[in-house]
Design a protein around this motif. Structure first.
Motif, PDB file in Angstrom:
ATOM      1  N   THR A 111      51.117  48.425  37.327  1.00 40.51           N
ATOM      2  CA  THR A 111      50.776  48.600  38.742  1.00 40.51           C
ATOM      3  C   THR A 111      50.176  47.328  39.315  1.00 40.51           C
ATOM      4  O   THR A 111      49.557  46.529  38.593  1.00 40.51           O
ATOM      5  CB  THR A 111      49.780  49.755  38.969  1.00 40.51           C
ATOM      6  OG1 THR A 111      48.435  49.262  38.912  1.00 40.51           O
ATOM      7  CG2 THR A 111      49.976  50.864  37.944  1.00 40.51           C
ATOM      8  N   ARG A 112      50.311  47.185  40.619  1.00 41.09           N
ATOM      9  CA  ARG A 112      49.752  46.018  41.305  1.00 41.09           C
ATOM     10  C   ARG A 112      48.269  46.213  41.627  1.00 41.09           C
ATOM     11  O   ARG A 112      47.627  45.317  42.186  1.00 41.09           O
ATOM     12  CB  ARG A 112      50.542  45.728  42.578  1.00 41.09           C
ATOM     13  CG  ARG A 112      52.007  45.389  42.289  1.00 41.09           C
ATOM     14  CD  ARG A 112      52.697  44.725  43.451  1.00 41.09           C
ATOM     15  NE  ARG A 112      54.128  44.585  43.180  1.00 41.09           N
ATOM     16  CZ  ARG A 112      54.675  43.594  42.473  1.00 41.09           C
ATOM     17  NH1 ARG A 112      53.885  42.654  41.946  1.00 41.09           N
ATOM     18  NH2 ARG A 112      55.985  43.540  42.274  1.00 41.09           N
ATOM     19  N   LEU A 113      47.724  47.354  41.250  1.00 44.88           N
ATOM     20  CA  LEU A 113      46.300  47.605  41.444  1.00 44.88           C
ATOM     21  C   LEU A 113      45.468  47.043  40.293  1.00 44.88           C
ATOM     22  O   LEU A 113      44.264  46.849  40.435  1.00 44.88           O
ATOM     23  CB  LEU A 113      46.071  49.120  41.560  1.00 44.88           C
ATOM     24  CG  LEU A 113      44.691  49.615  41.977  1.00 44.88           C
ATOM     25  CD1 LEU A 113      44.318  49.130  43.371  1.00 44.88           C
ATOM     26  CD2 LEU A 113      44.641  51.146  41.929  1.00 44.88           C
ATOM     27  N   ASP A 114      46.115  46.765  39.174  1.00 42.05           N
ATOM     28  CA  ASP A 114      45.400  46.435  37.935  1.00 42.05           C
ATOM     29  C   ASP A 114      44.917  44.997  37.846  1.00 42.05           C
ATOM     30  O   ASP A 114      45.477  44.080  38.453  1.00 42.05           O
ATOM     31  CB  ASP A 114      46.310  46.712  36.740  1.00 42.05           C
ATOM     32  CG  ASP A 114      46.286  48.162  36.300  1.00 42.05           C
ATOM     33  OD1 ASP A 114      45.659  48.441  35.270  1.00 42.05           O
ATOM     34  OD2 ASP A 114      46.883  49.006  36.995  1.00 42.05           O
ATOM     35  N   PRO A 140      47.700  49.005  50.997  1.00 48.50           N
ATOM     36  CA  PRO A 140      46.574  48.124  51.343  1.00 48.50           C
ATOM     37  C   PRO A 140      45.663  48.711  52.406  1.00 48.50           C
ATOM     38  O   PRO A 140      44.497  48.312  52.509  1.00 48.50           O
ATOM     39  CB  PRO A 140      47.274  46.851  51.834  1.00 48.50           C
ATOM     40  CG  PRO A 140      48.639  47.277  52.239  1.00 48.50           C
ATOM     41  CD  PRO A 140      49.001  48.413  51.332  1.00 48.50           C
ATOM     42  N   SER A 143      43.909  51.456  49.963  1.00 46.82           N
ATOM     43  CA  SER A 143      43.710  51.005  48.571  1.00 46.82           C
ATOM     44  C   SER A 143      43.973  52.099  47.538  1.00 46.82           C
ATOM     45  O   SER A 143      43.467  52.059  46.424  1.00 46.82           O
ATOM     46  CB  SER A 143      42.334  50.374  48.342  1.00 46.82           C
ATOM     47  OG  SER A 143      41.274  50.991  48.955  1.00 46.82           O
ATOM     48  N   LEU A 145      46.522  54.057  44.949  1.00 45.21           N
ATOM     49  CA  LEU A 145      47.733  53.856  44.166  1.00 45.21           C
ATOM     50  C   LEU A 145      48.822  54.808  44.657  1.00 45.21           C
ATOM     51  O   LEU A 145      48.557  55.967  44.949  1.00 45.21           O
ATOM     52  CB  LEU A 145      47.455  54.111  42.685  1.00 45.21           C
ATOM     53  CG  LEU A 145      48.588  53.768  41.710  1.00 45.21           C
ATOM     54  CD1 LEU A 145      48.835  52.266  41.668  1.00 45.21           C
ATOM     55  CD2 LEU A 145      48.246  54.280  40.309  1.00 45.21           C
ATOM     56  N   SER A 167      39.968  50.193  39.747  1.00 44.37           N
ATOM     57  CA  SER A 167      40.283  48.804  40.078  1.00 44.37           C
ATOM     58  C   SER A 167      39.030  47.946  40.068  1.00 44.37           C
ATOM     59  O   SER A 167      38.044  48.268  40.746  1.00 44.37           O
ATOM     60  CB  SER A 167      40.927  48.741  41.464  1.00 44.37           C
ATOM     61  OG  SER A 167      40.913  47.427  41.977  1.00 44.37           O
ATOM     62  N   ALA A 359      42.486  40.045  39.416  1.00 42.64           N
ATOM     63  CA  ALA A 359      43.367  41.080  39.975  1.00 42.64           C
ATOM     64  C   ALA A 359      44.324  40.385  40.935  1.00 42.64           C
ATOM     65  O   ALA A 359      44.344  40.656  42.142  1.00 42.64           O
ATOM     66  CB  ALA A 359      42.550  42.158  40.678  1.00 42.64           C
ATOM     67  N   GLU A 361      47.559  40.386  41.397  1.00 42.33           N
ATOM     68  CA  GLU A 361      48.583  41.174  42.088  1.00 42.33           C
ATOM     69  C   GLU A 361      47.972  41.942  43.261  1.00 42.33           C
ATOM     70  O   GLU A 361      48.550  41.995  44.355  1.00 42.33           O
ATOM     71  CB  GLU A 361      49.267  42.141  41.124  1.00 42.33           C
ATOM     72  CG  GLU A 361      49.994  41.466  39.970  1.00 42.33           C
ATOM     73  CD  GLU A 361      51.236  40.721  40.413  1.00 42.33           C
ATOM     74  OE1 GLU A 361      51.735  40.992  41.523  1.00 42.33           O
ATOM     75  OE2 GLU A 361      51.725  39.869  39.642  1.00 42.33           O
ATOM     76  N   ALA A 362      46.817  42.537  43.042  1.00 41.09           N
ATOM     77  CA  ALA A 362      46.155  43.290  44.103  1.00 41.09           C
ATOM     78  C   ALA A 362      45.743  42.373  45.248  1.00 41.09           C
ATOM     79  O   ALA A 362      45.908  42.718  46.423  1.00 41.09           O
ATOM     80  CB  ALA A 362      44.936  44.019  43.544  1.00 41.09           C
TER      81      ALA A 362
END
Length: 399
Positions: A111-114, A140, A143, A145, A167, A359, A361-362
């Motif tokens: 995931t892009r949250l990680d 976004p 926030s 997932l 996160s 983080a 990606e996030a």
């Protein structure tokens, strides 16, 4: 409030510095009892584990004590507790172990949250094995997932899903039990990064449904190390490379070389310190659960005060908006780099770091790039005065 913060703070020599610490998500301050446990273990008779003399028995007690303490902390099986240098190191190692079975046609979901610790090891392992990586995003604006994306990405070809329990950038706490059900329904494994989560919530690995759960004691008042919890039966299915004469027993087969007994003793002391906050009755696990309830109330109270004050400040964007989240806020400022705000606050002895905090990606989804934002994290030792100093510092900067 149920938590006696002044009494708690008296155990932390570092807090006499006058610094208002909001950097807990990167590593908390440490109570004196943890340092004393490390020193006592290191300077007492100590040798390779065994049972013949005191030095051997001390080493054995440090290892078994660590496994027992972390099992109570996570509601896990002591025989499934693996020691590691860090969560990153453990994740790289287990990515290697698990991906040995992957090949073309297999898929792994990240995931892009990680934190990148729970992304890059899996991406790189998949690349080495010719497997496919599928990505799950987050909104976004909230926030949160995207669980619909998760469900769509899952299928019979999925081998593993890697997801955070909280996160480290935004504090978002995805619904891990729901994700676990989805993952297990397609026969895949769930690897959960609980580093930020374990610092703010009572962890129950069994209730979460995680096949693998990693955390870092230095995020909850302990020394720098990492911990992985899994069922012993699952660990038995993995065959890591190891030295020929070293034991093949679980969990020792994953711990290469002589263990740092003193660090393990420090981690145990950190767990015991937290348990003591939960009162004197009941098992250590029960006291840990009670302590975390009090800690959550304390941090939630301060978080509400901070959020109320931030709402009145001009040019501040709060990116931490999930319905379920930790007491961690990511902030950006119109017309001002977060790093400038961090430096201004540091001059006032208020430590609030600015970064993307790995983080990456996030931060990219939020449009913040490498600069990231200002991350304010509350901890059990955070006081109302600390929060007021932060608010006053931000007000002065924005004036």
């Amino acid at each position: 409030m149920p938590l006696d913060v002044e009494s708690l703070r008296s155990h932390f020599p570092s807090l006499s510095s006058g610094i208002a610490h909001f950097d807990g998500p990167g590593g908390t301050q440490t109570p004196s009892g943890v340092g004393q446990a490390i020193a006592d273990t290191l300077t007492s008779p100590l040798s390779i584990r065994g049972s013949s003399v005191a030095s051997e028995r001390n080493a054995e007690a440090a290892v078994l004590g660590f496994r027992s303490a972390m099992a109570d902390f996570l509601n896990a099986d002591p025989l499934g507790v693996v020691y590691g240098r860090s969560a990153t190191q453990l994740t790289y190692e287990f990515a290697k172990h698990l991906s040995a079975r992957w090949g073309p046609g297999d898929e792994v979901i990240v995931t892009r949250l990680d934190h990148d610790c729970n992304i890059r090891p899996w991406v790189q392992a998949a690349e080495h094995q010719g497997a496919t990586v599928r990505w799950v995003g987050f909104d976004p604006a909230t926030s949160e997932l995207n669980l619909d994306e998760m469900k769509a990405a899952l299928g019979p070809q999925t081998r593993l899903v890697a997801v955070t329990a909280a996160s480290n950038l935004l504090g978002t706490m995805p619904d891990i039990p729901v994700i676990a059900t989805m993952v297990h329904d397609v026969g895949a494994l769930l690897y959960v990064d609980g580093v930020h989560y374990a610092a703010h919530a009572s962890v129950d690995v069994k209730a979460l449904g995680a096949d693998f759960f990693v955390c870092s004691p230095y995020k909850f008042l302990g020394p720098h190390c990492g911990v992985l919890a899994a069922s012993p039966a699952l660990l038995e299915t993995l065959t890591p490379d190891k030295l020929l004469p070293s034991t093949n027993a679980v969990p020792e087969r994953f711990e290469l070389g002589t263990l740092p007994y003193e660090i393990m003793a420090g981690a145990t002391a950190a767990v015991d310190f937290i348990a003591a906050l939960g009162g004197g009755g009941g098992s250590r696990r029960e006291r840990l659960v009670a302590a975390h309830s009090d800690i959550e109330q304390h941090e939630s109270f301060l978080l509400r005060l901070l959020e109320t004050a931030l709402a009145d400040l001009p040019a501040v964007t709060v990116h931490s908006r999930a319905a379920a989240r930790t007491s961690t806020l990511l902030l950006t400022f119109a017309g001002h780099p977060a790093a400038d705000v961090s430096r201004f606050l540091a001059e006032r002895n208020v430590l609030v770091p600015a970064s993307n905090f790995y983080a990456i990606e996030a931060a990219g989804v939020l449009g913040l790039g490498e600069a990231g934002g200002l991350r304010a994290g509350l901890a059990p030792y955070t006081t109302l005065d600390d929060v007021q100093r932060l608010i006053e510092g931000l007000t002065a900067f924005l004036a």
